[in-house]
Design a protein around this motif. Structure first.
Motif, PDB file in Angstrom:
ATOM      1  N   LYS A   9       0.229  -4.332  14.107  1.00 16.48           N
ATOM      2  CA  LYS A   9      -0.931  -3.638  13.627  1.00 16.48           C
ATOM      3  C   LYS A   9      -1.420  -2.875  15.081  1.00 16.48           C
ATOM      4  CE  LYS A   9      -5.430  -4.522  11.554  1.00 16.48           C
ATOM      5  NZ  LYS A   9      -5.138  -3.598  10.276  1.00 16.48           N
ATOM      6  N   TYR A  35       2.743   9.257   9.022  1.00 14.85           N
ATOM      7  CA  TYR A  35       1.725  10.141   9.169  1.00 14.85           C
ATOM      8  C   TYR A  35       1.049   9.536  10.549  1.00 14.85           C
ATOM      9  CZ  TYR A  35       1.124  11.579   4.196  1.00 14.85           C
ATOM     10  OH  TYR A  35       1.729  12.359   2.961  1.00 14.85           O
ATOM     11  N   GLN A  37      -2.721   9.660  12.693  1.00 17.53           N
ATOM     12  CA  GLN A  37      -4.090  10.083  12.427  1.00 17.53           C
ATOM     13  C   GLN A  37      -4.797  10.117  13.832  1.00 17.53           C
ATOM     14  OE1 GLN A  37      -6.912   7.021  10.792  1.00 17.53           O
ATOM     15  NE2 GLN A  37      -7.904   8.671   9.687  1.00 17.53           N
ATOM     16  N   LYS A  41      -9.631  11.380  13.525  1.00 16.67           N
ATOM     17  CA  LYS A  41      -9.415  11.227  12.249  1.00 16.67           C
ATOM     18  C   LYS A  41      -8.538  11.952  11.366  1.00 16.67           C
ATOM     19  CE  LYS A  41     -11.522   7.051  12.225  1.00 16.67           C
ATOM     20  NZ  LYS A  41     -12.352   6.433  11.420  1.00 16.67           N
ATOM     21  N   LEU A  43      -5.470  13.618   9.696  1.00  8.17           N
ATOM     22  CA  LEU A  43      -4.274  12.826   9.290  1.00  8.17           C
ATOM     23  C   LEU A  43      -3.322  13.832   9.034  1.00  8.17           C
ATOM     24  CD1 LEU A  43      -5.211  10.262   6.500  1.00  8.17           C
ATOM     25  CD2 LEU A  43      -3.339  10.082   8.208  1.00  8.17           C
ATOM     26  N   ILE A  45       1.171  14.579   8.421  1.00  9.63           N
ATOM     27  CA  ILE A  45       2.273  14.240   8.167  1.00  9.63           C
ATOM     28  C   ILE A  45       3.536  14.492   9.210  1.00  9.63           C
ATOM     29  CG2 ILE A  45       3.028  16.234   6.751  1.00  9.63           C
ATOM     30  CD1 ILE A  45       4.633  14.073   4.840  1.00  9.63           C
ATOM     31  N   SER A  48       9.354  12.741   6.192  1.00 10.83           N
ATOM     32  CA  SER A  48       9.754  11.870   4.773  1.00 10.83           C
ATOM     33  C   SER A  48      10.819  11.806   4.626  1.00 10.83           C
ATOM     34  CB  SER A  48       8.752  12.903   3.851  1.00 10.83           C
ATOM     35  OG  SER A  48       9.009  12.330   2.536  1.00 10.83           O
ATOM     36  N   PHE A  90       0.374   5.735  10.272  1.00 10.50           N
ATOM     37  CA  PHE A  90       0.606   5.278   8.876  1.00 10.50           C
ATOM     38  C   PHE A  90       1.778   5.417   8.336  1.00 10.50           C
ATOM     39  CE2 PHE A  90      -3.843   3.712   8.248  1.00 10.50           C
ATOM     40  CZ  PHE A  90      -4.864   4.452   8.937  1.00 10.50           C
ATOM     41  N   THR A 107       1.537   9.408  -6.709  1.00  7.40           N
ATOM     42  CA  THR A 107       0.672   8.787  -5.589  1.00  7.40           C
ATOM     43  C   THR A 107       1.252   8.184  -4.605  1.00  7.40           C
ATOM     44  OG1 THR A 107      -0.977   8.426  -7.422  1.00  7.40           O
ATOM     45  CG2 THR A 107      -1.298   7.044  -5.413  1.00  7.40           C
ATOM     46  N   GLN A 108       0.742   8.459  -3.450  1.00  8.29           N
ATOM     47  CA  GLN A 108       1.297   7.804  -2.169  1.00  8.29           C
ATOM     48  C   GLN A 108       0.618   6.588  -1.758  1.00  8.29           C
ATOM     49  OE1 GLN A 108       2.008  10.419   1.397  1.00  8.29           O
ATOM     50  NE2 GLN A 108       2.721  12.090  -0.188  1.00  8.29           N
ATOM     51  N   PHE A 110      -0.560   3.784   1.011  1.00  8.75           N
ATOM     52  CA  PHE A 110      -0.287   3.887   2.482  1.00  8.75           C
ATOM     53  C   PHE A 110      -0.540   2.134   2.950  1.00  8.75           C
ATOM     54  CE2 PHE A 110      -1.090   8.117   4.125  1.00  8.75           C
ATOM     55  CZ  PHE A 110      -1.303   8.789   2.823  1.00  8.75           C
ATOM     56  N   GLY A 111       0.175   2.361   4.117  1.00  9.56           N
ATOM     57  CA  GLY A 111       0.154   0.841   4.919  1.00  9.56           C
ATOM     58  C   GLY A 111      -1.324   0.733   5.509  1.00  9.56           C
ATOM     59  N   PRO A 112      -1.507  -0.216   6.351  1.00  8.68           N
ATOM     60  CA  PRO A 112      -2.944  -0.489   6.893  1.00  8.68           C
ATOM     61  C   PRO A 112      -2.899   0.073   8.255  1.00  8.68           C
ATOM     62  CG  PRO A 112      -1.320  -2.569   7.150  1.00  8.68           C
ATOM     63  CD  PRO A 112      -0.710  -1.547   6.204  1.00  8.68           C
TER      64      PRO A 112
ATOM     65  N   PHE B  34      -6.159  15.182  -4.340  1.00 11.55           N
ATOM     66  CA  PHE B  34      -6.478  13.853  -4.282  1.00 11.55           C
ATOM     67  C   PHE B  34      -7.622  13.589  -3.571  1.00 11.55           C
ATOM     68  CE2 PHE B  34      -2.240  12.356  -5.638  1.00 11.55           C
ATOM     69  CZ  PHE B  34      -1.442  13.617  -5.196  1.00 11.55           C
ATOM     70  N   TYR B  36      -8.809  10.368  -0.969  1.00  9.10           N
ATOM     71  CA  TYR B  36      -8.773   9.014  -0.536  1.00  9.10           C
ATOM     72  C   TYR B  36      -9.945   8.410  -0.053  1.00  9.10           C
ATOM     73  CZ  TYR B  36      -3.345   9.140  -1.339  1.00  9.10           C
ATOM     74  OH  TYR B  36      -2.141   9.157  -1.897  1.00  9.10           O
ATOM     75  N   GLY B  43      -6.326   1.039   5.967  1.00  9.48           N
ATOM     76  CA  GLY B  43      -5.462   1.966   5.461  1.00  9.48           C
ATOM     77  C   GLY B  43      -6.155   3.074   4.417  1.00  9.48           C
ATOM     78  N   LEU B  44      -5.304   3.858   3.833  1.00  9.32           N
ATOM     79  CA  LEU B  44      -6.007   4.717   2.825  1.00  9.32           C
ATOM     80  C   LEU B  44      -5.762   4.172   1.344  1.00  9.32           C
ATOM     81  CD1 LEU B  44      -5.426   6.595   5.446  1.00  9.32           C
ATOM     82  CD2 LEU B  44      -5.808   8.556   3.643  1.00  9.32           C
TER      83      LEU B  44
END
Lengths: 119, 114
Positions: A9, A35, A37, A41, A43, A45, A48, A90, A107-108, A110-112, B34, B36, B43-44
């Motif tokens: 984390k 991604y 960030q 803030k 974001l 990509i 993929s 992310f 829809t994507q 996201f992880g934390p 979208f 978010y 996360g988002l």
């Protein structure tokens, strides 16, 4: 159960080091993403993968190397870390990405996030 | 070039007040849009999305968004804001170039006053 998980984390390291961030999804999705960030803030990509195959590479320095051992995992390895690499990274996943004939968007998820600090 | 603009960097509203967050896109083809939300340290999470059909889209947590092609906008609304809505909100457009990728706006930070 966590759908998209990332480890660690938090990651604090010195300039010049090599580090890895791991991502796993248990959603059965075919496509995974990384991604970045930045401190403002924003974001953007980076990469993929679809079924372990690289499909997006957004002009990221080649110090960054994604690796997908299987479609549930997408790891990010960073060589020779620089101060500008400090950011939150992310991971995300989606069921599919439209490669199989025609466009569609899922829809994507996201992880934390992993907060990387380079000193 | 395709882009997403969120004109408001920071918005402050009182709890119970209505909310509208603006999003404008620049994209030649039919956009997939979208919203978010990112809570502090998290996360988002997807609030809602628009692909086609009814231009008023309902999402989670009482949010809705309206797609207006003539204005190239996809504004997010909520009639009554709760303190727990304080977060960063991101608008995104899915671009197609052989594969899908999301292009995000720079986000709007929402502060909710008691």
């Amino acid at each position: 159960d966590t759908a998209v998980s990332q480890t660690p984390k938090y990651l604090v390291t010195q300039m010049g080091n090599d580090k890895s961030i791991k991502c796993e999804q248990n959603l059965g999705h075919d496509t995974m993403y990384w991604y970045k960030q930045d401190s403002k803030k924003f974001l953007k990509i980076m990469f993929s993968y679809n079924n372990k195959e690289l499909i997006i590479n957004e002009t990221v320095p080649n110090r960054f190397s994604p690796k997908s051992p299987d479609k549930a995992h997408l790891n990010l390895h960073i060589n020779s870390l620089e101060l500008g690499d400090s950011a939150v990274y992310f991971c995300a996943s989606s069921p599919r990405n439209g490669l199989a004939g025609g466009r569609f968007t899922d829809t994507q998820y996201f992880g934390p996030g992993t907060r990387l600090t380079v000193l | 070039a395709q882009s997403v603009t969120q004109p408001d960097i920071h918005i402050t509203v009182s709890e119970g007040a209505s909310l509208e967050l603006r999003c404008n896109y620049s994209y030649g083809a039919t956009p997939y849009l979208f919203w978010y939300v990112q809570s502090p340290g998290q996360g988002l999470q997807l609030l809602l999305k628009y692909f086609s059909g009814d231009t008023l889209v309902q999402g989670i947590k009482g949010f809705e968004a309206e797609f207006k092609r003539s204005q190239s906008s996809f504004n997010l609304r909520k009639p009554s804001v709760h303190w727990s809505d304080a977060a960063e909100y991101f608008c995104a457009v899915a671009l197609w170039g052989g594969s899908e990728k999301l292009v995000f706006g720079k986000g709007t930070k929402l502060t909710v006053n008691p």
